[in-house]
Design a protein around this motif. Sequence first.
Motif, PDB file in Angstrom:
ATOM      1  N   PHE A  71      20.319 -14.233  20.718  1.00  0.00           N
ATOM      2  CA  PHE A  71      21.550 -13.630  21.258  1.00  0.00           C
ATOM      3  C   PHE A  71      22.717 -13.850  20.302  1.00  0.00           C
ATOM      4  CE2 PHE A  71      25.539 -14.425  23.558  1.00  0.00           C
ATOM      5  CZ  PHE A  71      25.749 -13.165  24.100  1.00  0.00           C
ATOM      6  N   ILE A  72      22.834 -15.038  19.737  1.00  0.00           N
ATOM      7  CA  ILE A  72      23.955 -15.333  18.844  1.00  0.00           C
ATOM      8  C   ILE A  72      23.897 -14.445  17.600  1.00  0.00           C
ATOM      9  CG2 ILE A  72      25.004 -17.117  17.409  1.00  0.00           C
ATOM     10  CD1 ILE A  72      24.020 -19.170  19.458  1.00  0.00           C
ATOM     11  N   ILE A  73      22.702 -14.299  17.017  1.00  0.00           N
ATOM     12  CA  ILE A  73      22.560 -13.489  15.807  1.00  0.00           C
ATOM     13  C   ILE A  73      22.844 -12.019  16.109  1.00  0.00           C
ATOM     14  CG2 ILE A  73      20.927 -12.686  14.070  1.00  0.00           C
ATOM     15  CD1 ILE A  73      19.543 -15.413  14.295  1.00  0.00           C
ATOM     16  N   SER A  74      22.230 -11.497  17.173  1.00  0.00           N
ATOM     17  CA  SER A  74      22.436 -10.085  17.513  1.00  0.00           C
ATOM     18  C   SER A  74      23.876  -9.807  17.905  1.00  0.00           C
ATOM     19  CB  SER A  74      21.493  -9.670  18.644  1.00  0.00           C
ATOM     20  OG  SER A  74      21.722 -10.457  19.800  1.00  0.00           O
ATOM     21  N   ALA A  75      24.500 -10.710  18.652  1.00  0.00           N
ATOM     22  CA  ALA A  75      25.894 -10.512  19.042  1.00  0.00           C
ATOM     23  C   ALA A  75      26.809 -10.527  17.817  1.00  0.00           C
ATOM     24  CB  ALA A  75      26.320 -11.587  20.032  1.00  0.00           C
ATOM     25  N   ALA A  76      26.528 -11.404  16.859  1.00  0.00           N
ATOM     26  CA  ALA A  76      27.342 -11.451  15.638  1.00  0.00           C
ATOM     27  C   ALA A  76      27.218 -10.146  14.846  1.00  0.00           C
ATOM     28  CB  ALA A  76      26.919 -12.639  14.783  1.00  0.00           C
ATOM     29  N   LEU A  77      26.006  -9.613  14.752  1.00  0.00           N
ATOM     30  CA  LEU A  77      25.813  -8.346  14.047  1.00  0.00           C
ATOM     31  C   LEU A  77      26.530  -7.204  14.751  1.00  0.00           C
ATOM     32  CD1 LEU A  77      22.017  -8.595  13.123  1.00  0.00           C
ATOM     33  CD2 LEU A  77      23.957  -8.757  11.559  1.00  0.00           C
ATOM     34  N   ILE A  78      26.464  -7.189  16.077  1.00  0.00           N
ATOM     35  CA  ILE A  78      27.113  -6.107  16.828  1.00  0.00           C
ATOM     36  C   ILE A  78      28.630  -6.199  16.710  1.00  0.00           C
ATOM     37  CG2 ILE A  78      27.502  -5.232  19.170  1.00  0.00           C
ATOM     38  CD1 ILE A  78      24.571  -6.000  19.759  1.00  0.00           C
ATOM     39  N   VAL A  79      29.176  -7.406  16.748  1.00  0.00           N
ATOM     40  CA  VAL A  79      30.618  -7.567  16.566  1.00  0.00           C
ATOM     41  C   VAL A  79      31.035  -7.068  15.185  1.00  0.00           C
ATOM     42  CG1 VAL A  79      32.458  -9.275  16.315  1.00  0.00           C
ATOM     43  CG2 VAL A  79      30.863  -9.442  18.224  1.00  0.00           C
ATOM     44  N   LEU A  80      30.220  -7.352  14.170  1.00  0.00           N
ATOM     45  CA  LEU A  80      30.521  -6.876  12.821  1.00  0.00           C
ATOM     46  C   LEU A  80      30.472  -5.349  12.762  1.00  0.00           C
ATOM     47  CD1 LEU A  80      31.115  -7.647   9.880  1.00  0.00           C
ATOM     48  CD2 LEU A  80      28.636  -7.740   9.494  1.00  0.00           C
ATOM     49  N   LEU A  81      29.496  -4.743  13.413  1.00  0.00           N
ATOM     50  CA  LEU A  81      29.395  -3.281  13.434  1.00  0.00           C
ATOM     51  C   LEU A  81      30.587  -2.651  14.140  1.00  0.00           C
ATOM     52  CD1 LEU A  81      25.604  -2.948  14.287  1.00  0.00           C
ATOM     53  CD2 LEU A  81      26.706  -2.226  12.157  1.00  0.00           C
ATOM     54  N   ILE A  82      31.004  -3.266  15.239  1.00  0.00           N
ATOM     55  CA  ILE A  82      32.174  -2.748  15.958  1.00  0.00           C
ATOM     56  C   ILE A  82      33.428  -2.880  15.096  1.00  0.00           C
ATOM     57  CG2 ILE A  82      33.653  -3.116  17.973  1.00  0.00           C
ATOM     58  CD1 ILE A  82      31.169  -3.914  19.525  1.00  0.00           C
ATOM     59  N   ALA A  83      33.515  -3.963  14.328  1.00  0.00           N
ATOM     60  CA  ALA A  83      34.645  -4.118  13.404  1.00  0.00           C
ATOM     61  C   ALA A  83      34.616  -3.027  12.331  1.00  0.00           C
ATOM     62  CB  ALA A  83      34.605  -5.503  12.763  1.00  0.00           C
ATOM     63  N   ALA A 143      19.566   3.703   5.378  1.00  0.00           N
ATOM     64  CA  ALA A 143      18.413   3.480   6.253  1.00  0.00           C
ATOM     65  C   ALA A 143      18.340   2.018   6.689  1.00  0.00           C
ATOM     66  CB  ALA A 143      17.124   3.887   5.543  1.00  0.00           C
ATOM     67  N   GLY A 144      18.641   1.102   5.779  1.00  0.00           N
ATOM     68  CA  GLY A 144      18.649  -0.313   6.141  1.00  0.00           C
ATOM     69  C   GLY A 144      19.738  -0.640   7.144  1.00  0.00           C
ATOM     70  N   MET A 145      20.909  -0.027   6.984  1.00  0.00           N
ATOM     71  CA  MET A 145      21.997  -0.256   7.929  1.00  0.00           C
ATOM     72  C   MET A 145      21.624   0.272   9.312  1.00  0.00           C
ATOM     73  SD  MET A 145      24.957  -1.669   7.786  1.00  0.00           S
ATOM     74  CE  MET A 145      26.506  -1.807   8.684  1.00  0.00           C
ATOM     75  N   LEU A 146      20.984   1.414   9.360  1.00  0.00           N
ATOM     76  CA  LEU A 146      20.544   1.967  10.638  1.00  0.00           C
ATOM     77  C   LEU A 146      19.505   1.062  11.292  1.00  0.00           C
ATOM     78  CD1 LEU A 146      20.395   4.294  12.706  1.00  0.00           C
ATOM     79  CD2 LEU A 146      18.691   5.367  11.218  1.00  0.00           C
ATOM     80  N   SER A 147      18.567   0.569  10.519  1.00  0.00           N
ATOM     81  CA  SER A 147      17.523  -0.305  11.069  1.00  0.00           C
ATOM     82  C   SER A 147      18.100  -1.598  11.616  1.00  0.00           C
ATOM     83  CB  SER A 147      16.480  -0.602   9.985  1.00  0.00           C
ATOM     84  OG  SER A 147      15.879   0.581   9.512  1.00  0.00           O
ATOM     85  N   VAL A 148      19.030  -2.193  10.887  1.00  0.00           N
ATOM     86  CA  VAL A 148      19.650  -3.439  11.343  1.00  0.00           C
ATOM     87  C   VAL A 148      20.433  -3.210  12.637  1.00  0.00           C
ATOM     88  CG1 VAL A 148      21.414  -5.161  10.774  1.00  0.00           C
ATOM     89  CG2 VAL A 148      19.734  -4.486   9.062  1.00  0.00           C
ATOM     90  N   THR A 149      21.122  -2.074  12.727  1.00  0.00           N
ATOM     91  CA  THR A 149      21.901  -1.773  13.931  1.00  0.00           C
ATOM     92  C   THR A 149      21.000  -1.623  15.153  1.00  0.00           C
ATOM     93  OG1 THR A 149      23.572  -0.650  12.598  1.00  0.00           O
ATOM     94  CG2 THR A 149      23.533  -0.160  14.954  1.00  0.00           C
ATOM     95  N   VAL A 150      19.946  -0.833  15.015  1.00  0.00           N
ATOM     96  CA  VAL A 150      19.017  -0.644  16.135  1.00  0.00           C
ATOM     97  C   VAL A 150      18.358  -1.964  16.514  1.00  0.00           C
ATOM     98  CG1 VAL A 150      16.910   0.537  16.869  1.00  0.00           C
ATOM     99  CG2 VAL A 150      18.625   1.768  15.528  1.00  0.00           C
ATOM    100  N   LEU A 151      17.945  -2.738  15.520  1.00  0.00           N
ATOM    101  CA  LEU A 151      17.302  -4.020  15.790  1.00  0.00           C
ATOM    102  C   LEU A 151      18.249  -4.978  16.505  1.00  0.00           C
ATOM    103  CD1 LEU A 151      14.883  -5.924  15.443  1.00  0.00           C
ATOM    104  CD2 LEU A 151      15.810  -6.565  13.203  1.00  0.00           C
ATOM    105  N   ALA A 152      19.526  -4.969  16.141  1.00  0.00           N
ATOM    106  CA  ALA A 152      20.497  -5.867  16.777  1.00  0.00           C
ATOM    107  C   ALA A 152      20.625  -5.571  18.263  1.00  0.00           C
ATOM    108  CB  ALA A 152      21.853  -5.742  16.085  1.00  0.00           C
ATOM    109  N   PHE A 153      20.694  -4.305  18.633  1.00  0.00           N
ATOM    110  CA  PHE A 153      20.824  -3.962  20.050  1.00  0.00           C
ATOM    111  C   PHE A 153      19.532  -4.234  20.815  1.00  0.00           C
ATOM    112  CE2 PHE A 153      24.473  -1.472  18.509  1.00  0.00           C
ATOM    113  CZ  PHE A 153      25.416  -1.843  19.458  1.00  0.00           C
TER     114      PHE A 153
END
Length: 310
Positions: free
Chosen positions: A42-54, A284-294
Amino acid sequence: MPDLIEKNAPAQGAAVSAEPKPEKPRSLGLDAWHDLRKRPVFIISAALIVLLIAFAIAPSLFTSVDPRAGDLRLHYLTKPNYLHFFQADWFGYDGQGRSIYARMIYGARASVVVGICVTAGVTILGGLAGMIAGYYGGWVDTVISRVTDMFFGIPLLLGALVVLNAFTTRTVWSVVFALVALGWTQMTRVMRGSVITVKQADYVTAARALGAGTGRIMFKHILPNAIAPVIVVATIALGGYIATEATLSFLGIGLQDPTISWGIDINSAQKVIRTAPFALFFPAGMLSVTVLAFIMLGDAVRDALDPKLR
């Protein structure tokens, strides 16, 4: 003796006051939050999602390069300079001489907006339909269930292709409309099953016996206790909607220029995958990381909200 009692009285009072107070029982939401904070996923995925929202809210904080500004002197053969951190040539340039790094940052806005808006739309629309069907039952449930089955039989990607072909100009909101119009069925089924289970609880029967109205029973008693499965499904589905938007843009049916999208960049980079693989790898890597985070966030929320999985 009285003197001894008076001398011991403060000590006894201090001992009584030092006793720990009983903890208040936590609600389901607080209990889930207490459990989520201990999960590394949860901590890792939440950090990635916060970065994407930023990235989506303030991309200029991460790059000062205009993602639409192209220089034809810079092309795919201009290799990335991986030592120029956060600069225009960090990830190289695309076929029109535009910075791949800048487009990767600015491309997060379309994906995040589509993902969040579609998830909110299907959750509200599907959740409301499922709650009505599960609560009333009878012919109301039959009609809503049959309509749901009709839409559920339409593949989301194929249906979105057909709907978006009706638009002459395809923007973020047209993609959101197409995905919401076809993607609400899953939420309806999940909410319907949850409401059917919750409405048989004793507290719902007691509220009905005390004269509570239908609206109060549905939104005050049933909805808070039936929403947990919907939240889990919505969180996981959000990543899928982002991937669907990128797929539609890749096929040329989704977003169009001048909108910046990872799917559009992947489409333009597939032609030079041998000579300039970096042009395809980064979006493609950015898309994969985003989907994986959610998806990781949804899994963590599911484990926290389901007592059987603890």
